[in-house]
Design an enzyme around this catalytic site. Structure first.
Site, mmCIF file in Angstrom:
data_model
loop_
_atom_site.group_PDB
_atom_site.id
_atom_site.type_symbol
_atom_site.label_atom_id
_atom_site.label_comp_id
_atom_site.label_asym_id
_atom_site.label_seq_id
_atom_site.Cartn_x
_atom_site.Cartn_y
_atom_site.Cartn_z
ATOM 1 N N ARG A 154 21.846 30.123 59.996
ATOM 2 C CA ARG A 154 21.348 31.432 59.546
ATOM 3 C C ARG A 154 21.856 32.563 60.449
ATOM 4 O O ARG A 154 21.126 33.509 60.756
ATOM 5 C CB ARG A 154 19.819 31.482 59.485
ATOM 6 C CG ARG A 154 19.174 30.602 58.473
ATOM 7 C CD ARG A 154 19.674 30.867 57.047
ATOM 8 N NE ARG A 154 19.326 29.713 56.255
ATOM 9 C CZ ARG A 154 20.106 28.628 56.138
ATOM 10 N NH1 ARG A 154 21.302 28.601 56.704
ATOM 11 N NH2 ARG A 154 19.722 27.597 55.464
ATOM 12 N N SER A 231 12.326 32.534 52.879
ATOM 13 C CA SER A 231 11.699 32.113 54.137
ATOM 14 C C SER A 231 11.569 33.319 55.057
ATOM 15 O O SER A 231 12.564 34.006 55.305
ATOM 16 C CB SER A 231 12.555 31.063 54.834
ATOM 17 O OG SER A 231 12.739 29.965 53.983
ATOM 18 N N GLU A 332 13.612 35.694 59.768
ATOM 19 C CA GLU A 332 14.946 35.494 59.191
ATOM 20 C C GLU A 332 15.518 36.791 58.608
ATOM 21 O O GLU A 332 16.706 37.063 58.749
ATOM 22 C CB GLU A 332 14.874 34.412 58.101
ATOM 23 C CG GLU A 332 16.236 34.086 57.526
ATOM 24 C CD GLU A 332 16.177 33.076 56.388
ATOM 25 O OE1 GLU A 332 15.763 31.929 56.650
ATOM 26 O OE2 GLU A 332 16.555 33.436 55.264
HETATM 27 C C1 LIG Z 1 13.113 34.132 46.637
HETATM 28 C C2 LIG Z 1 14.153 34.123 47.733
HETATM 29 C C3 LIG Z 1 14.756 32.931 48.103
HETATM 30 C C4 LIG Z 1 15.738 32.899 49.110
HETATM 31 N N1 LIG Z 1 16.313 31.706 49.459
HETATM 32 C C5 LIG Z 1 17.275 31.649 50.421
HETATM 33 C C6 LIG Z 1 17.888 30.418 50.783
HETATM 34 O O1 LIG Z 1 17.600 29.361 50.216
HETATM 35 N N2 LIG Z 1 18.813 30.428 51.766
HETATM 36 C C7 LIG Z 1 19.198 31.568 52.395
HETATM 37 O O2 LIG Z 1 20.049 31.503 53.281
HETATM 38 N N3 LIG Z 1 18.633 32.764 52.072
HETATM 39 C C8 LIG Z 1 17.688 32.832 51.105
HETATM 40 N N4 LIG Z 1 17.102 34.023 50.773
HETATM 41 C C9 LIG Z 1 17.500 35.250 51.493
HETATM 42 C C10 LIG Z 1 18.561 36.097 50.758
HETATM 43 O O3 LIG Z 1 18.560 35.866 49.382
HETATM 44 C C11 LIG Z 1 19.963 35.856 51.286
HETATM 45 O O4 LIG Z 1 20.021 36.086 52.664
HETATM 46 C C12 LIG Z 1 21.000 36.744 50.581
HETATM 47 O O5 LIG Z 1 22.301 36.379 50.978
HETATM 48 C C13 LIG Z 1 20.798 38.230 50.860
HETATM 49 O O6 LIG Z 1 21.674 38.931 49.984
HETATM 50 P P1 LIG Z 1 21.398 40.433 49.586
HETATM 51 O O7 LIG Z 1 22.585 40.882 48.807
HETATM 52 O O8 LIG Z 1 20.077 40.558 48.933
HETATM 53 O O9 LIG Z 1 21.382 41.131 51.013
HETATM 54 P P2 LIG Z 1 20.502 42.404 51.451
HETATM 55 O O10 LIG Z 1 19.080 41.998 51.539
HETATM 56 O O11 LIG Z 1 20.844 43.573 50.618
HETATM 57 O O12 LIG Z 1 21.055 42.637 52.932
HETATM 58 C C14 LIG Z 1 20.757 41.719 53.962
HETATM 59 C C15 LIG Z 1 21.514 42.147 55.213
HETATM 60 O O13 LIG Z 1 22.902 41.964 54.993
HETATM 61 C C16 LIG Z 1 23.580 43.221 55.122
HETATM 62 N N5 LIG Z 1 24.622 43.240 54.086
HETATM 63 C C17 LIG Z 1 24.478 42.991 52.763
HETATM 64 N N6 LIG Z 1 25.683 43.069 52.160
HETATM 65 C C18 LIG Z 1 26.570 43.406 53.125
HETATM 66 C C19 LIG Z 1 27.982 43.622 53.135
HETATM 67 N N7 LIG Z 1 28.743 43.538 52.035
HETATM 68 N N8 LIG Z 1 28.565 43.929 54.318
HETATM 69 C C20 LIG Z 1 27.846 44.017 55.464
HETATM 70 N N9 LIG Z 1 26.518 43.822 55.514
HETATM 71 C C21 LIG Z 1 25.901 43.503 54.355
HETATM 72 C C22 LIG Z 1 22.542 44.292 54.932
HETATM 73 O O14 LIG Z 1 22.922 45.485 55.594
HETATM 74 C C23 LIG Z 1 21.332 43.628 55.570
HETATM 75 O O15 LIG Z 1 21.405 43.767 56.976
HETATM 76 C C24 LIG Z 1 16.108 34.097 49.769
HETATM 77 C C25 LIG Z 1 15.489 35.310 49.389
HETATM 78 C C26 LIG Z 1 14.534 35.316 48.371
HETATM 79 C C27 LIG Z 1 13.898 36.618 47.967
#
Ligand SMILES: Cc1cc2nc3c(=O)[nH]c(=O)nc-3n(C[C@H](O)[C@H](O)[C@H](O)COP(=O)(O)OP(=O)(O)OC[C@H]3O[C@@H](n4cnc5c(N)ncnc54)[C@H](O)[C@@H]3O)c2cc1C
Length: 340
Positions: A154, A231, A332
């Site tokens: 992570r 998580s 996380e």
């Molecule tokens: C119901 C649920 C289940 C989940 N299950 C998992 C799981 O099984 N495993 C897991 O690892 N995660 C899980 N997650 C967490 C999450 O979905 C992941 O971490 C996902 O990759 C985040 O993507 P996002 O586009 O929503 O990022 P955001 O929430 O929009 O951003 C997260 C971070 O990344 C940065 N960021 C986003 N895009 C970029 C980019 N292009 N360049 C630079 N920085 C960037 C943002 O600035 C921020 O700091 C879960 C979340 C939810 C709500």
């Protein structure tokens, strides 16, 4: 920003703009005169009640391109704003193996390298060959190899850093109708196979989606347990002495579920620690926030809540786990303009 996060929490942005393609992302990445925060799916952020005073950029670039399909592998480039589960679904349909266990994870493809997204025995570090990023310190585009991304559990060089803006991600997938070897015991049981077996890609995806839905870990507007960041805490990784101390403190309760690494450190289940520290699923349902009724590790917004209430619940859990077991839980998600 509440409307743009899966928690449905967070105060206002100073400015909110959308980047629809790579060129717009780079142009905005060049801005250094004011604070900029890049937001994609909003599924791994906790935004403070005061919001973010600078510019918030919604990443909405799209596109999936096959670069080469030689031999048994296929090289694919995915633009940052592409919805992640669409990428997984398309890979499964096309007979490309390597992402199937990452089905149902919300958010964007460009965010997957940020915390080396993983689930059910797979992580993106295994299939990412390169990340194309805009380096905001050097003011130039760069292509970072998987090694340069510093992937760990992570974590990566990108997490908690505003230096790199991910523009696109390169994956190398295997051309096969079968999944990679199933590594996760719960998934193997659900599929009725042994650890190490391979199953049709669509079966792996369906089993993962069903397991995730049962835990409130796929986005479903009809299920309030999915209004979360998944998580909330990472599984703690303990050195041998800390792990021995934990087992001593847990004596009489049971053996903490754990995953040892070849280098001697041991990852232990945060959900087990929270549960054994006395927190029940559904706790406490006050102030509009509660532990998910399906999974101890997910903190959810039930409506009418605030980020402060969510973080107060997180702090209560962290502190009680520490008092009971001497282990510190770490959040996380990325905390934006707030802290616990
Ligand atoms: C119901 C649920 C289940 C989940 N299950 C998992 C799981 O099984 N495993 C897991 O690892 N995660 C899980 N997650 C967490 C999450 O979905 C992941 O971490 C996902 O990759 C985040 O993507 P996002 O586009 O929503 O990022 P955001 O929430 O929009 O951003 C997260 C971070 O990344 C940065 N960021 C986003 N895009 C970029 C980019 N292009 N360049 C630079 N920085 C960037 C943002 O600035 C921020 O700091 C879960 C979340 C939810 C709500």
């Amino acid at each position: 920003m509440a409307a743009y996060t899966t928690l449905g929490l967070g105060g206002p942005a100073g400015h909110l703009i959308t980047a629809s393609n790579a060129e717009e992302l780079v142009q905005i990445g060049q801005r250094t005169e004011e604070p900029v925060f890049f937001l994609a799916g909003g599924s791994n952020v906790v935004v403070g009640d005061a919001g973010f005073p600078g510019t918030v950029v919604l990443i909405r670039s799209r596109g999936v391109a096959v670069r080469s399909e030689d031999g048994g592998t296929v090289d694919v480039t995915v633009e940052a704003g592409e919805p992640w589960d669409d990428v997984v679904a398309a890979a499964v349909d096309a007979g490309w193996s390597g992402l199937e266990c990452l089905s149902g994870i919300p958010g964007s493809a460009g965010a997957t390298p940020i915390q080396n997204v993983g689930a059910y025995g797979q992580e993106v570090a295994e299939t990412i060959t390169a990340v194309r990023a805009y380096d905001r310190v050097r003011g130039e585009l760069c292509t970072m190899t998987s090694d340069e991304c510093g992937f760990a559990y992570r974590a990566s060089v990108f997490k908690h850093s505003s230096r790199w803006l991910v523009i696109s991600v390169d994956f190398r997938l295997v051309r096969s109708p079968l999944s990679g070897p199933v590594r996760y015991a719960e998934l193997a049981r659900a599929l009725g196979v042994e650890i190490g077996d391979r199953v049709p890609l669509a079966d792996a995806r369906a089993a993962v989606l069903a397991l995730r839905a049962g835990k409130g870990m796929v986005l479903d507007p009809a299920d309030p347990d999915t209004r979360s960041v998944g998580s909330f805490f990472t599984n703690p990784v303990l050195d041998p002495a800390a792990y021995a101390a934990l087992r001593e403190r847990a004596a009489g309760i049971g053996e903490p579920p754990s995953w040892p690494s070849p280098d001697g450190v041991v990852k232990v289940s945060a959900a087990w620690l929270i549960d054994k520290a006395g927190f029940q699923k559904g706790h406490p349902r006050t102030d509009g926030v509660a532990i998910s009724s399906k999974h101890t590790l997910a903190l959810t917004h039930r409506g009418g809540g605030t980020t402060s209430a969510l973080l107060a619940l997180a702090a209560e859990i962290r502190d009680r786990v520490h008092d009971r077991f001497g282990v510190t839980l770490h959040p996380e998600p990325v905390l934006v303009n707030c802290e616990i």
